[in-house]
Write a protein that holds these residues in place. Structure first.
Motif, PDB file in Angstrom:
ATOM      1  N   SER A 270     -12.941  54.875  31.876  1.00 51.86           N
ATOM      2  CA  SER A 270     -14.109  55.498  32.503  1.00 51.86           C
ATOM      3  C   SER A 270     -13.707  55.961  33.897  1.00 51.86           C
ATOM      4  O   SER A 270     -13.120  55.199  34.665  1.00 51.86           O
ATOM      5  CB  SER A 270     -15.279  54.518  32.589  1.00 51.86           C
ATOM      6  N   VAL A 271     -14.021  57.209  34.188  1.00 53.06           N
ATOM      7  CA  VAL A 271     -13.711  57.794  35.486  1.00 53.06           C
ATOM      8  C   VAL A 271     -15.021  58.013  36.240  1.00 53.06           C
ATOM      9  O   VAL A 271     -15.984  58.550  35.678  1.00 53.06           O
ATOM     10  CB  VAL A 271     -12.971  59.132  35.330  1.00 53.06           C
ATOM     11  N   VAL A 272     -15.050  57.612  37.497  1.00 46.16           N
ATOM     12  CA  VAL A 272     -16.242  57.838  38.321  1.00 46.16           C
ATOM     13  C   VAL A 272     -16.248  59.309  38.752  1.00 46.16           C
ATOM     14  O   VAL A 272     -15.342  59.775  39.442  1.00 46.16           O
ATOM     15  CB  VAL A 272     -16.253  56.911  39.549  1.00 46.16           C
ATOM     16  N   LEU A 273     -17.278  60.019  38.318  1.00 49.70           N
ATOM     17  CA  LEU A 273     -17.421  61.439  38.665  1.00 49.70           C
ATOM     18  C   LEU A 273     -18.158  61.640  39.978  1.00 49.70           C
ATOM     19  O   LEU A 273     -18.082  62.719  40.578  1.00 49.70           O
ATOM     20  CB  LEU A 273     -18.164  62.171  37.551  1.00 49.70           C
ATOM     21  N   GLY A 274     -18.886  60.637  40.417  1.00 49.42           N
ATOM     22  CA  GLY A 274     -19.638  60.764  41.660  1.00 49.42           C
ATOM     23  C   GLY A 274     -20.742  59.735  41.730  1.00 49.42           C
ATOM     24  O   GLY A 274     -20.810  58.805  40.906  1.00 49.42           O
ATOM     25  N   THR A 275     -21.620  59.920  42.691  1.00 45.57           N
ATOM     26  CA  THR A 275     -22.730  58.990  42.922  1.00 45.57           C
ATOM     27  C   THR A 275     -24.047  59.741  42.935  1.00 45.57           C
ATOM     28  O   THR A 275     -24.205  60.736  43.654  1.00 45.57           O
ATOM     29  CB  THR A 275     -22.553  58.253  44.262  1.00 45.57           C
TER      30      THR A 275
END
Length: 327
Positions: A270-275
């Motif tokens: 899982s990659v964090v794309l943003g907040t």
């Protein structure tokens, strides 16, 4: 599976409103689905026939540095962009208590307001969907509608579940949270990230609360105010922001992208794309949501639909829904 929990899980994809039913010969699958929902929940003019109860809020999305390497989408390139979001309860009952089992799965729809057009994402608390196609979803709802207390055994619902194993399990993956800011929302459908070189990566959305997920036992949820979740989220973000990590769960070779009943293994990257940061409740939520139509295929260059047939089924039903509830 008990009728009550399946009844709740099976009412996710479309926000639909009452209208005279089309003839059986002429009705599309989407129209038939809407008609069954109207029969199940009654006709409530001016509101959605599923996920009828909700609240609208505003905020922003800030992309992560890693996101731009996976997608050329404008969403991931620059500074924070404004968003409008709507939390919701399942079913087409506008006054359903927030703590009712039938209010699960709770939903979250987000509109990202970008220079090259709006982009919509629609997620919910289920970890996977009970069926794989629009036709199966219609058939599930039809089975629910024909499985009242006087139905013979096996009921149509029991027969359906026997031949569709996910239909008996999906509802158990969604629980009532202590706050909508403490609920994880999942994308049941696969989409595709496309980078600047044209590389394509199938993925599923995941919105993970920064403060962590916190769920409530059913007996405790039943004791709460009928509007406790909707009231709490508006009060909460009126005082301090509520934030979610927006993640992309990346598929690996062999992971199905065309079947929403099959979750990918939890060990997938899982990659964090943003907040996503929600900061303001909309003053007149009921008025605001009348004009809101969140479409799963409303995307920008760099994010594409996959081969999941449920995406198109949802789009068709949403369009019909909006037309009916706007009359």
């Amino acid at each position: 599976m008990p009728r009550r929990s399946l009844f709740a899980l099976s009412l996710l994809t479309v926000g639909l409103l009452a209208a005279p039913p089309a003839s059986a010969e002429d009705a599309s699958t989407a129209e038939q689905t809407i008609d069954v929902m109207n029969a199940l929940f009654g006709k409530h003019p001016g509101v959605r026939a599923n996920h009828a109860k909700g609240t609208v809020v505003e905020g922003s999305f800030t992309p992560s540095p890693e996101a731009a390497s996976l997608s050329k989408a404008s969403l991931f390139k620059g500074p924070a962009v404004p968003v409008t979001a709507r939390f919701s309860n399942a079913t087409g009952v506008p006054a359903i208590p927030d703590g009712s089992p039938d209010a699960n799965p709770h939903g979250l729809a987000v509109r990202f307001k970008l220079p090259d057009g709006d982009m919509d994402v629609v997620v919910n608390a289920l970890k996977f969907f009970p069926v794989a196609t629009g036709e199966e979803f219609r058939d599930l709802l039809t089975a629910v509608s024909k499985s009242g207390p006087d139905a013979g055994k096996p009921t149509p619902l029991e027969t359906f579940v026997a031949s569709h194993p996910a239909a008996g399990k999906a509802g158990g993956t969604a629980k009532t949270p202590t706050s909508l800011a403490r609920q994880t929302f999942n994308g049941i459908n696969a989409f595709v990230l496309v980078d600047a070189a044209g590389k394509r990566r199938p993925f599923r959305w995941r919105f993970v609360p920064v403060d962590g997920e916190e769920l409530m036992p059913p007996d405790e949820a039943a004791k709460q105010s009928p509007t406790f979740l909707m009231d709490e989220i508006r009060t909460r973000i009126g005082k301090a922001p509520a934030a979610y990590r927006v993640e992309a769960q990346l598929a690996e070779a062999g992971d199905p992208t065309d079947d929403a009943t099959k979750p990918w293994p939890e060990d997938r990257k899982s990659v964090v794309l943003g907040t996503l940061t929600l900061t303001k409740p909309v003053a007149d939520s009921l008025e605001a949501e009348k004009t809101l139509l969140f479409m799963p295929n409303a995307l920008v260059d760099g994010v594409e639909v996959s081969d999941d047939p449920l995406i198109d089924a949802r789009v068709q039903a949403y369009a019909i829904s909006f037309g009916r509830r706007s009359q």
